[in-house]
Design a protein around this motif. Structure first.
Motif, PDB file in Angstrom:
ATOM      1  N   LEU A 126       0.856  -1.184  -0.063  1.00 53.65           N
ATOM      2  CA  LEU A 126       0.270   0.013   0.065  1.00 53.65           C
ATOM      3  C   LEU A 126       0.775   1.307   0.123  1.00 53.65           C
ATOM      4  O   LEU A 126       0.623   2.322  -0.952  1.00 53.65           O
ATOM      5  CB  LEU A 126      -0.843   0.018   1.185  1.00 53.65           C
ATOM      6  CG  LEU A 126      -1.746   1.446   1.330  1.00 53.65           C
ATOM      7  CD1 LEU A 126      -2.750   1.137   0.344  1.00 53.65           C
ATOM      8  CD2 LEU A 126      -2.612   1.045   2.602  1.00 53.65           C
ATOM      9  N   LEU A 127       1.881   1.118   0.575  1.00 55.09           N
ATOM     10  CA  LEU A 127       2.799   2.563   0.938  1.00 55.09           C
ATOM     11  C   LEU A 127       3.204   2.568  -0.335  1.00 55.09           C
ATOM     12  O   LEU A 127       3.591   3.618  -0.973  1.00 55.09           O
ATOM     13  CB  LEU A 127       3.904   2.448   2.070  1.00 55.09           C
ATOM     14  CG  LEU A 127       3.356   2.249   3.407  1.00 55.09           C
ATOM     15  CD1 LEU A 127       4.446   1.954   4.345  1.00 55.09           C
ATOM     16  CD2 LEU A 127       2.724   3.794   3.468  1.00 55.09           C
ATOM     17  N   LEU A 128       3.890   1.378  -1.277  1.00 54.97           N
ATOM     18  CA  LEU A 128       4.553   1.472  -2.386  1.00 54.97           C
ATOM     19  C   LEU A 128       3.747   2.313  -3.378  1.00 54.97           C
ATOM     20  O   LEU A 128       4.133   3.198  -4.260  1.00 54.97           O
ATOM     21  CB  LEU A 128       4.900   0.294  -2.811  1.00 54.97           C
ATOM     22  CG  LEU A 128       5.580   0.124  -4.312  1.00 54.97           C
ATOM     23  CD1 LEU A 128       6.815   0.978  -4.267  1.00 54.97           C
ATOM     24  CD2 LEU A 128       5.754  -1.377  -4.696  1.00 54.97           C
ATOM     25  N   ILE A 129       2.525   2.043  -3.629  1.00 51.95           N
ATOM     26  CA  ILE A 129       1.394   2.427  -4.224  1.00 51.95           C
ATOM     27  C   ILE A 129       1.191   3.943  -4.093  1.00 51.95           C
ATOM     28  O   ILE A 129       1.395   4.754  -5.075  1.00 51.95           O
ATOM     29  CB  ILE A 129       0.073   1.686  -4.468  1.00 51.95           C
ATOM     30  CG1 ILE A 129       0.377   0.350  -4.960  1.00 51.95           C
ATOM     31  CG2 ILE A 129      -0.885   2.352  -5.493  1.00 51.95           C
ATOM     32  CD1 ILE A 129      -0.842  -0.457  -4.964  1.00 51.95           C
ATOM     33  N   LEU A 130       0.858   4.388  -2.744  1.00 50.97           N
ATOM     34  CA  LEU A 130       0.530   5.605  -2.587  1.00 50.97           C
ATOM     35  C   LEU A 130       1.950   6.497  -2.802  1.00 50.97           C
ATOM     36  O   LEU A 130       1.712   7.660  -3.016  1.00 50.97           O
ATOM     37  CB  LEU A 130       0.062   5.656  -1.268  1.00 50.97           C
ATOM     38  CG  LEU A 130      -1.196   4.815  -0.886  1.00 50.97           C
ATOM     39  CD1 LEU A 130      -1.792   4.991   0.540  1.00 50.97           C
ATOM     40  CD2 LEU A 130      -2.402   5.605  -2.025  1.00 50.97           C
ATOM     41  N   ASP A 131       3.026   6.008  -2.460  1.00 54.62           N
ATOM     42  CA  ASP A 131       4.196   6.801  -2.631  1.00 54.62           C
ATOM     43  C   ASP A 131       4.277   7.087  -3.930  1.00 54.62           C
ATOM     44  O   ASP A 131       4.859   8.258  -4.189  1.00 54.62           O
ATOM     45  CB  ASP A 131       5.322   6.079  -2.023  1.00 54.62           C
ATOM     46  CG  ASP A 131       5.699   5.818  -0.613  1.00 54.62           C
ATOM     47  OD1 ASP A 131       4.933   6.895   0.395  1.00 54.62           O
ATOM     48  OD2 ASP A 131       6.209   5.313   0.034  1.00 54.62           O
ATOM     49  N   THR A 132       4.096   6.062  -4.837  1.00 59.57           N
ATOM     50  CA  THR A 132       4.301   6.431  -6.268  1.00 59.57           C
ATOM     51  C   THR A 132       3.148   7.812  -6.681  1.00 59.57           C
ATOM     52  O   THR A 132       3.596   8.758  -7.392  1.00 59.57           O
ATOM     53  CB  THR A 132       3.965   5.272  -6.953  1.00 59.57           C
ATOM     54  OG1 THR A 132       4.812   4.039  -6.684  1.00 59.57           O
ATOM     55  CG2 THR A 132       4.173   5.378  -8.582  1.00 59.57           C
TER      56      THR A 132
END
Length: 203
Positions: A126-132
């Motif tokens: 989830l953090l990977l997607i939102l960070d992108t």
């Protein structure tokens, strides 16, 4: 051979390998404890970077939001003033920084979860997607503001855009600092994405 005796035949090749000090190779795999420890270290570094990104993004927003300068001379009908809200690009920049900063603050609990449970995949993904998504927004805002800052410093004779930084020096200094802080935040976002990808890739 007597009854009841057990004999074990050892192949000649195996005995020779043992004599020469050669043993069959066994693939080395990281133990679950080592894997958990390494991912926990990545999660702690991720949390520290998020705090640094919050500082950069909020500094960019504060510098842009307070950029306002009025020249000491004026006429009967005109007062020479420069402010961020005179340009839609700078308004978009401020909104984007506010959104990115708010997201970073809200992402801290998820980063703490990855420290407590370093092997959990869902919060890290989830953090990977939102960070992108946040990286895309921050980069777009920073690039648009950088173009306006360049024109403010150098102007464009072809479009009759005059350089205003000779008159509004403090204003240009603040908006330039905001753009620099924004791109520092962009670099931190890239590091956060790389860390999340590394944490998901490790077995």
């Amino acid at each position: 051979m007597k009854s009841g005796d057990a004999t074990i035949e050892v192949p000649a090749e195996s005995s020779r390998a043992v004599e020469k000090g050669k043993a069959p190779l066994i693939a080395a795999t990281a133990s679950p404890h080592e894997n958990r420890k390494s991912k926990k270290g990545i999660a702690i570094f991720d949390f520290i970077l998020r705090i640094g990104a919050i500082v950069c993004i909020l500094a960019a927003a504060a510098a842009m939001g307070t950029s306002d300068e009025t020249l000491p001379f004026f006429t009967q009908f005109f007062q020479f003033e420069a402010s961020y809200d005179d340009l839609p690009t700078f308004q978009f920049f401020l909104i984007a920084m506010a959104l990115s900063g708010s997201y970073l603050v809200l992402s801290l609990p998820f980063s703490i979860v990855t420290i407590i449970r370093p092997l959990a995949v869902a919060p890290r993904l989830l953090l990977l997607i939102l960070d992108t998504v946040a990286l895309t927004l921050t980069t777009a805002a920073g690039a648009a503001a950088a173009a306006i800052v360049y024109l403010a410093h150098n102007g464009n004779p072809n479009t009759n855009w005059l350089a205003i930084c000779q008159q509004f020096g403090n204003f240009c200094q603040q908006v330039s600092g905001a753009v620099v802080a924004c791109f520092v935040g962009v670099v931190v976002f890239v590091l956060l994405i790389l860390l999340s990808a590394l944490a998901l890739k490790r077995p």
